[in-house]
Scaffold this motif. Structure first.
Motif, PDB file in Angstrom:
ATOM      1  N   ILE A  61      -1.309  -6.525 -25.008  1.00 54.00           N
ATOM      2  CA  ILE A  61      -0.457  -5.460 -25.537  1.00 54.00           C
ATOM      3  C   ILE A  61      -1.311  -4.226 -25.744  1.00 54.00           C
ATOM      4  O   ILE A  61      -2.374  -4.287 -26.332  1.00 54.00           O
ATOM      5  CB  ILE A  61       0.201  -5.887 -26.868  1.00 54.00           C
ATOM      6  CG1 ILE A  61       1.193  -7.020 -26.588  1.00 54.00           C
ATOM      7  CG2 ILE A  61       0.925  -4.703 -27.515  1.00 54.00           C
ATOM      8  CD1 ILE A  61       1.703  -7.707 -27.825  1.00 54.00           C
ATOM      9  N   ASP A  62      -0.825  -3.113 -25.231  1.00 54.91           N
ATOM     10  CA  ASP A  62      -1.552  -1.848 -25.352  1.00 54.91           C
ATOM     11  C   ASP A  62      -0.738  -0.930 -26.274  1.00 54.91           C
ATOM     12  O   ASP A  62       0.374  -0.534 -25.931  1.00 54.91           O
ATOM     13  CB  ASP A  62      -1.705  -1.232 -23.962  1.00 54.91           C
ATOM     14  CG  ASP A  62      -2.529   0.051 -23.989  1.00 54.91           C
ATOM     15  OD1 ASP A  62      -2.644   0.675 -25.072  1.00 54.91           O
ATOM     16  OD2 ASP A  62      -3.037   0.442 -22.928  1.00 54.91           O
ATOM     17  N   ASP A  63      -1.294  -0.607 -27.432  1.00 52.73           N
ATOM     18  CA  ASP A  63      -0.555   0.185 -28.422  1.00 52.73           C
ATOM     19  C   ASP A  63      -0.815   1.679 -28.331  1.00 52.73           C
ATOM     20  O   ASP A  63      -0.326   2.454 -29.153  1.00 52.73           O
ATOM     21  CB  ASP A  63      -0.919  -0.282 -29.847  1.00 52.73           C
ATOM     22  CG  ASP A  63      -0.278  -1.614 -30.185  1.00 52.73           C
ATOM     23  OD1 ASP A  63       0.861  -1.838 -29.745  1.00 52.73           O
ATOM     24  OD2 ASP A  63      -0.923  -2.418 -30.873  1.00 52.73           O
ATOM     25  N   LEU A  96       4.843   7.431 -18.215  1.00 49.97           N
ATOM     26  CA  LEU A  96       4.228   6.461 -19.128  1.00 49.97           C
ATOM     27  C   LEU A  96       2.737   6.512 -18.877  1.00 49.97           C
ATOM     28  O   LEU A  96       2.296   6.306 -17.737  1.00 49.97           O
ATOM     29  CB  LEU A  96       4.778   5.055 -18.841  1.00 49.97           C
ATOM     30  CG  LEU A  96       4.206   3.931 -19.708  1.00 49.97           C
ATOM     31  CD1 LEU A  96       4.738   4.031 -21.129  1.00 49.97           C
ATOM     32  CD2 LEU A  96       4.566   2.567 -19.109  1.00 49.97           C
ATOM     33  N   VAL A  97       1.977   6.774 -19.939  1.00 50.61           N
ATOM     34  CA  VAL A  97       0.549   7.011 -19.707  1.00 50.61           C
ATOM     35  C   VAL A  97      -0.257   6.683 -20.956  1.00 50.61           C
ATOM     36  O   VAL A  97       0.264   6.704 -22.076  1.00 50.61           O
ATOM     37  CB  VAL A  97       0.328   8.492 -19.283  1.00 50.61           C
ATOM     38  CG1 VAL A  97       0.512   9.427 -20.461  1.00 50.61           C
ATOM     39  CG2 VAL A  97      -1.023   8.700 -18.630  1.00 50.61           C
ATOM     40  N   TYR A 104       6.676  14.004 -26.316  1.00 52.09           N
ATOM     41  CA  TYR A 104       6.103  12.672 -26.089  1.00 52.09           C
ATOM     42  C   TYR A 104       6.272  11.809 -27.319  1.00 52.09           C
ATOM     43  O   TYR A 104       6.305  12.298 -28.449  1.00 52.09           O
ATOM     44  CB  TYR A 104       4.644  12.735 -25.649  1.00 52.09           C
ATOM     45  CG  TYR A 104       3.752  13.645 -26.444  1.00 52.09           C
ATOM     46  CD1 TYR A 104       3.591  14.988 -26.085  1.00 52.09           C
ATOM     47  CD2 TYR A 104       3.042  13.170 -27.547  1.00 52.09           C
ATOM     48  CE1 TYR A 104       2.771  15.827 -26.799  1.00 52.09           C
ATOM     49  CE2 TYR A 104       2.207  14.010 -28.268  1.00 52.09           C
ATOM     50  CZ  TYR A 104       2.078  15.344 -27.897  1.00 52.09           C
ATOM     51  OH  TYR A 104       1.262  16.174 -28.622  1.00 52.09           O
ATOM     52  N   ILE A 105       6.396  10.516 -27.071  1.00 55.22           N
ATOM     53  CA  ILE A 105       6.586   9.554 -28.137  1.00 55.22           C
ATOM     54  C   ILE A 105       5.605   8.410 -27.944  1.00 55.22           C
ATOM     55  O   ILE A 105       5.175   8.124 -26.822  1.00 55.22           O
ATOM     56  CB  ILE A 105       8.039   9.022 -28.156  1.00 55.22           C
ATOM     57  CG1 ILE A 105       8.438   8.468 -26.788  1.00 55.22           C
ATOM     58  CG2 ILE A 105       8.988  10.120 -28.554  1.00 55.22           C
ATOM     59  CD1 ILE A 105       9.910   8.065 -26.704  1.00 55.22           C
ATOM     60  N   HIS A 106       5.230   7.790 -29.046  1.00 57.40           N
ATOM     61  CA  HIS A 106       4.276   6.686 -28.990  1.00 57.40           C
ATOM     62  C   HIS A 106       4.977   5.397 -28.595  1.00 57.40           C
ATOM     63  O   HIS A 106       6.088   5.123 -29.039  1.00 57.40           O
ATOM     64  CB  HIS A 106       3.584   6.529 -30.335  1.00 57.40           C
ATOM     65  CG  HIS A 106       2.687   7.690 -30.643  1.00 57.40           C
ATOM     66  ND1 HIS A 106       1.392   7.757 -30.204  1.00 57.40           N
ATOM     67  CD2 HIS A 106       2.931   8.855 -31.295  1.00 57.40           C
ATOM     68  CE1 HIS A 106       0.862   8.907 -30.586  1.00 57.40           C
ATOM     69  NE2 HIS A 106       1.771   9.604 -31.255  1.00 57.40           N
ATOM     70  N   ALA A 107       4.301   4.622 -27.764  1.00 54.87           N
ATOM     71  CA  ALA A 107       4.888   3.375 -27.292  1.00 54.87           C
ATOM     72  C   ALA A 107       3.811   2.302 -27.171  1.00 54.87           C
ATOM     73  O   ALA A 107       2.625   2.606 -27.042  1.00 54.87           O
ATOM     74  CB  ALA A 107       5.550   3.589 -25.938  1.00 54.87           C
ATOM     75  N   SER A 108       4.247   1.061 -27.234  1.00 49.07           N
ATOM     76  CA  SER A 108       3.367  -0.071 -26.954  1.00 49.07           C
ATOM     77  C   SER A 108       3.819  -0.710 -25.657  1.00 49.07           C
ATOM     78  O   SER A 108       5.013  -0.722 -25.355  1.00 49.07           O
ATOM     79  CB  SER A 108       3.457  -1.109 -28.080  1.00 49.07           C
ATOM     80  OG  SER A 108       3.056  -0.536 -29.311  1.00 49.07           O
ATOM     81  N   CYS A 109       2.847  -1.225 -24.896  1.00 46.12           N
ATOM     82  CA  CYS A 109       3.197  -1.905 -23.654  1.00 46.12           C
ATOM     83  C   CYS A 109       2.682  -3.330 -23.669  1.00 46.12           C
ATOM     84  O   CYS A 109       1.499  -3.563 -23.912  1.00 46.12           O
ATOM     85  CB  CYS A 109       2.592  -1.184 -22.448  1.00 46.12           C
ATOM     86  SG  CYS A 109       3.472   0.310 -22.016  1.00 46.12           S
ATOM     87  N   HIS A 110       3.577  -4.264 -23.396  1.00 52.23           N
ATOM     88  CA  HIS A 110       3.195  -5.662 -23.267  1.00 52.23           C
ATOM     89  C   HIS A 110       3.161  -5.963 -21.770  1.00 52.23           C
ATOM     90  O   HIS A 110       4.186  -5.903 -21.103  1.00 52.23           O
ATOM     91  CB  HIS A 110       4.238  -6.537 -23.979  1.00 52.23           C
ATOM     92  CG  HIS A 110       3.900  -7.985 -23.964  1.00 52.23           C
ATOM     93  ND1 HIS A 110       4.371  -8.879 -24.884  1.00 52.23           N
ATOM     94  CD2 HIS A 110       3.123  -8.719 -23.141  1.00 52.23           C
ATOM     95  CE1 HIS A 110       3.924 -10.087 -24.627  1.00 52.23           C
ATOM     96  NE2 HIS A 110       3.167 -10.028 -23.572  1.00 52.23           N
TER      97      HIS A 110
END
Lengths: 159, 159, 159, 159, 159, 159
Positions: free
Chosen positions: A10-12, A63-64, A87-93
């Motif tokens: 997971i990348d936060d 998405l970056v 831009y908004i903060h996101a986590s990627c699994h």
């Protein structure tokens, strides 16, 4: 044969960047998307939207990694017609990924596989390779896909 | 001639508000969008979506300063059919903006210019003015745009 | 085992009926589509469009035999909000279709096959059956599809 | 310098072919579009639609000379998953087209111009050339477009 | 008669989960949406998008309580073809909801009402009930809706 | 009170004109739509499409009497960027229409009613009037609509 393995993680520290475009030549879109991928975007996609005064617009999404915000902004501001970016903060699994080779009537071809908690949940033939085979051997692309998928499944059964 | 200048800046106190509408008369959409702009929304746009049971729906999006959340909610709850609104925190990077006048065969017209780190990256004729000229002089709107853009570019070269 | 066969043919007596809807509750769409299918429509689909004053609208499309025009109009005028329906003449080229049963770990399942000039060009697992198996056996739907396709392909190789 | 000229004309022997796809891997779409262009389609485009049971589908559209119906059908039946194709008769009014070269800071570039009843009504820089210049000279694509358009307009004024 | 009441509230522990799908059979979408609702998703919707290489894709969106992230991921990874899921934090403002019964020519039917700061702002007939009445009594669905709405309004005037 | 009545009829001399736009500023769309309506188009709408090389495009659609083909072409060629227009023959079935006035708390307002084979099948408040009332009396637009619809229904019951 497996020649690559990335761990599930997971990348936060991701950002979703968005710019609404209602006065830009749509012809430029694929060029801009390619440029953003070249500079390190993880994903780029366009959402058709309706903007003020009923204008048909496009919402560009990137998405970056948060560390590349500035680079992406440089591309978006210089290549599109927008006056602002949000831009908004996101986590990627992201699943563990593995590239496997399977035998087919046209030689070995690559399958990208995805693993969730150690279990195979996704597999997909590599588009570029299948496209090339389809052109070279004059066979429908869907036949190539079916054959690759069938062979991957057979191989899984045996292993 | 420049008669307005806003500095390039980042605003971290923005919200993106969203409401999914699957049972509302689409005829009302532009009225609602106008009302949200009137009350201070920075941007309003609609995304066509597919909702549960395959219903074609609309996702209303409002970009607004966090301080105006309540006002926007009042409009959305009273004017749409939604039972819920979701919102997410966003940052907005906005270019420095400048309005310049350029000479054209139909008199001086306005160009909105955008500057990133002091460098001109965007310029666009003002839609309302061009629309008016097109109607008044019976000339295609695209011809007005082209002429304004050409004159702006000439002026930039000389300066 | 084959238990149905329709010949490949061209039908020149088809109509495409269209109605633009910009003031209708989208919630009603699937009900209306079902009703049109019940009354004999060959296909029904909805195209998201932008109508005058920038209204997000839906274009209802019905593909139907010319002999059923009146029946379809009755449904559309009584169930939607349109004041007009337009229709255009169309021809339909339909493949020969065959339903075959293939063995799977969950018992025999149906594949719909399409033949162009006597040659197999399409095959697809029956959605309803696969959906039922997926629910009953708690297995992902895509796994059921893959297994049915694989078995169909094996069977083709042997025959 | 003009090196090509096609007369304005109306072609009454065109077909619009359509196939609704609700069970096909969307990844294949651009491959299929390219193939249809290769075989002589005048235009190919995809319309996002909503099909029965609320499935997000794609309507493939091919604009083609009636004489090429069979060739297009072979591609569509072999490369997509459709079991049927419908087609309607259409007329096409095409402008006279002319390719002109204009000088730019990056050398001469091509503009495609369109004439209606002998009068210039359209002009557009050639995308491929501008894309190449943008990459080669590290300049935003929109700057290349603007420069080509400006030079074409200047040239028109002088002639 | 009122038989249910939920208080107006704001829930700050929500997630919007997103997965871009460009290589999945669209036929599976409604099955997957249903499954996500069954497992506790608050809302599920699909946004048509354009992905890299111009592929028509679908962005699956799931609105869900942060505590159910893992469950949703299990469904998405096992049922779709995605290799990654992104999620963002969101707050949801939900109206107080009340279900009321109103008399109609076909017996009492339910209206869902929404209250903002104690004031009625929304009301909508229950789709399932109206659909059933429409089928049973052979009356257009829109007539059922109109009648339910009219009766609810009458009742409000009297109270 | 009824002050207008058009008979239900079928018009077989209609055209659907289409132009695909992939290199035009979307900002111009509503201006062009208005102009086409001014010149006599029966309907104008835009369909979001995906064109070659994955470009997000717009298909402009004009429904018009065959006798006005030339006028519409003049607008489309001069105001858009297209190099070609296609058109297909269509028939339009239009309901009998009637404008009725109904009393409301804000004075009498107009309802447009549609009749199929002499039977009322459609009725809709006039958008422009309702919008004006909503603004003037500071009441939600949906409340105005509901009230007009309720009063029209009451009136129908009595007559």
């Amino acid at each position: 044969m497996s020649f690559n393995h990335r761990e599930e993680h997971i990348d936060d520290q991701m950002l979703i960047m968005q710019a609404n475009l209602d006065d830009m030549n749509p012809e430029w879109v694929s060029y801009i998307m390619d440029k953003l991928f070249d500079r390190g975007a993880n994903d780029v996609y366009v959402v058709p939207i309706i903007m003020k005064k009923g204008r048909p617009g496009m919402m560009l999404n990137v998405l970056v990694d948060a560390g590349r915000l500035g680079e992406m902004e440089d591309v978006i501001f210089s290549e599109t017609t927008t006056l602002g970016i949000r831009y908004i903060h996101a986590s990627c699994h992201r699943l563990a990924r593995d590239f496997e080779r399977v035998d087919t009537p046209w030689g070995p071809l690559t399958v990208k596989a995805g693993y969730h908690q150690g279990k195979l949940v996704q597999f997909a033939p590599e588009f570029k390779e299948c496209e090339q085979i389809a052109k070279q051997h004059q066979v429908p692309l869907k036949v190539v896909y079916d054959e690759v998928r069938r062979n991957f499944m057979e191989k899984q059964k045996l292993s």
